[in-house]
Design a protein around this motif. Sequence first.
Motif, PDB file in Angstrom:
ATOM      1  N   HIS A  46       0.847  -1.206   0.000  1.00  0.00           N
ATOM      2  CA  HIS A  46       0.000   0.000   0.000  1.00  0.00           C
ATOM      3  C   HIS A  46       0.880   1.253   0.000  1.00  0.00           C
ATOM      4  O   HIS A  46       0.633   2.197  -0.755  1.00  0.00           O
ATOM      5  CB  HIS A  46      -0.875   0.028   1.263  1.00  0.00           C
ATOM      6  CG  HIS A  46      -2.120  -0.795   1.171  1.00  0.00           C
ATOM      7  ND1 HIS A  46      -3.018  -0.696   0.133  1.00  0.00           N
ATOM      8  CD2 HIS A  46      -2.638  -1.733   2.007  1.00  0.00           C
ATOM      9  CE1 HIS A  46      -4.026  -1.522   0.329  1.00  0.00           C
ATOM     10  NE2 HIS A  46      -3.815  -2.176   1.454  1.00  0.00           N
ATOM     11  N   ASP A  84      -4.834   1.498   7.335  1.00  0.00           N
ATOM     12  CA  ASP A  84      -5.134   0.179   7.903  1.00  0.00           C
ATOM     13  C   ASP A  84      -5.099   0.148   9.434  1.00  0.00           C
ATOM     14  O   ASP A  84      -5.525  -0.843  10.029  1.00  0.00           O
ATOM     15  CB  ASP A  84      -4.171  -0.875   7.344  1.00  0.00           C
ATOM     16  CG  ASP A  84      -4.707  -1.474   6.057  1.00  0.00           C
ATOM     17  OD1 ASP A  84      -5.927  -1.360   5.815  1.00  0.00           O
ATOM     18  OD2 ASP A  84      -3.913  -2.042   5.289  1.00  0.00           O
ATOM     19  N   HIS A  87      -8.238  -0.765  11.456  1.00  0.00           N
ATOM     20  CA  HIS A  87      -8.593  -2.152  11.801  1.00  0.00           C
ATOM     21  C   HIS A  87      -8.373  -2.365  13.300  1.00  0.00           C
ATOM     22  O   HIS A  87      -9.186  -2.986  13.973  1.00  0.00           O
ATOM     23  CB  HIS A  87      -7.699  -3.144  11.037  1.00  0.00           C
ATOM     24  CG  HIS A  87      -8.124  -3.349   9.616  1.00  0.00           C
ATOM     25  ND1 HIS A  87      -9.042  -4.297   9.249  1.00  0.00           N
ATOM     26  CD2 HIS A  87      -7.760  -2.730   8.475  1.00  0.00           C
ATOM     27  CE1 HIS A  87      -9.229  -4.261   7.944  1.00  0.00           C
ATOM     28  NE2 HIS A  87      -8.455  -3.318   7.442  1.00  0.00           N
ATOM     29  N   HIS A 109     -12.277   2.613   5.648  1.00  0.00           N
ATOM     30  CA  HIS A 109     -12.376   1.823   4.423  1.00  0.00           C
ATOM     31  C   HIS A 109     -13.687   2.073   3.686  1.00  0.00           C
ATOM     32  O   HIS A 109     -13.998   1.391   2.711  1.00  0.00           O
ATOM     33  CB  HIS A 109     -12.174   0.338   4.738  1.00  0.00           C
ATOM     34  CG  HIS A 109     -10.742   0.017   5.020  1.00  0.00           C
ATOM     35  ND1 HIS A 109     -10.125   0.389   6.200  1.00  0.00           N
ATOM     36  CD2 HIS A 109      -9.780  -0.575   4.264  1.00  0.00           C
ATOM     37  CE1 HIS A 109      -8.852   0.014   6.160  1.00  0.00           C
ATOM     38  NE2 HIS A 109      -8.614  -0.572   4.993  1.00  0.00           N
ATOM     39  N   HIS A 147      -5.366   2.829  -2.011  1.00  0.00           N
ATOM     40  CA  HIS A 147      -5.613   1.859  -0.935  1.00  0.00           C
ATOM     41  C   HIS A 147      -6.962   1.158  -1.129  1.00  0.00           C
ATOM     42  O   HIS A 147      -7.052  -0.073  -1.076  1.00  0.00           O
ATOM     43  CB  HIS A 147      -5.569   2.567   0.427  1.00  0.00           C
ATOM     44  CG  HIS A 147      -5.570   1.636   1.591  1.00  0.00           C
ATOM     45  ND1 HIS A 147      -4.502   1.488   2.435  1.00  0.00           N
ATOM     46  CD2 HIS A 147      -6.513   0.764   2.040  1.00  0.00           C
ATOM     47  CE1 HIS A 147      -4.777   0.584   3.352  1.00  0.00           C
ATOM     48  NE2 HIS A 147      -6.002   0.134   3.137  1.00  0.00           N
ATOM     49  N   ASP A 151      -7.672  -2.796  -1.876  1.00  0.00           N
ATOM     50  CA  ASP A 151      -8.505  -3.618  -0.985  1.00  0.00           C
ATOM     51  C   ASP A 151      -9.753  -4.120  -1.713  1.00  0.00           C
ATOM     52  O   ASP A 151     -10.314  -5.165  -1.366  1.00  0.00           O
ATOM     53  CB  ASP A 151      -8.946  -2.803   0.239  1.00  0.00           C
ATOM     54  CG  ASP A 151      -7.835  -2.675   1.272  1.00  0.00           C
ATOM     55  OD1 ASP A 151      -6.729  -3.199   1.032  1.00  0.00           O
ATOM     56  OD2 ASP A 151      -8.068  -2.038   2.315  1.00  0.00           O
TER      57      ASP A 151
HETATM   58 ZN   LIG Z   1      -7.047  -1.568   3.991  1.00  0.00          ZN
END
Ligand SMILES: [Zn+2]
Length: 202
Positions: A46, A84, A87, A109, A147, A151
Motif C-alpha cells: 500500500h 489500515d 482495523h 475503508h 488503498h 482492498d
Molecule cells: Zn485496507
Amino acid sequence: MIKFLKFFNLSAILISLLGLTAVVGDYLVLHTNLDLFQAVFDNATHAIIGGLTWFIFCLRYKNSNTFQNLAEVAVCATISSVIDLDHFVAARSLRLEDATNLKHRPPLHCSTFPLLTCFILLLASYHLEMIELKRSTLILFAAFFTHHVRDGTRRGLWIYPYGSTPPIPYAVYVALICLAPYGLFFLHDLFKIRISGNEIQL
Ligand SMILES: [Zn+2]
C-alpha cells in the motif's frame, strides 16, 4: 519536445513499476504463511503504491523545492499505509489476529467519506485560490484511492449508504492503479487555480 519525451519515457517506466509493485506485493501476501509477514507485505505494498503514485505526479507538477517533493511522497506513502490502523481501532485491540478478523469493515475503508471530503476540499481550494490545500487534497486522494482500489479486489468498494460493490476484477484493479497518476493529472487540471488571470502550475 525532448523534455516531454524524457518525461513520457520515465513515467512509462514508473507506471510499469507501479503495476509490477501491485502484482508482486499481492503475490508475496498470497504466498506467505505467517500472518505477521502477510500484514507487513500488504502494508508495504500500500505504502509503495501510494508513494510511487505521488512521485509520478511530482514529475509533472513538481514544487521548486526538491525536499518538499520528497516530503510529499513520504506523506502519501504514510497515509496509504496508516489507513489500515483503523482495523486495530475498530477491534479495540493491538493484536493482529483481532484486527484482521473484524466482522465489519472499519470506517476509513468506506470510500464515500474520502471521496466527498476530497471533492469538497478541491472545490474550496479552487474558489479560495489555495494552492497548498489543493495539493494536500490530491495527496489525500492518491492515498485513499490506491488503498481502496487495492482492498477492493477482495471485498469491493464500500459506498455508504449503498453498500459494497462486487470485488474489483484483478486486471481492472491493476489498470486502475496504473491510471491513478493520470487521474491526479486530470483532477489537477480540472481544478486549475488562476490568480489574477495567471494559471498557477503547481
Ligand atoms: Zn485496507
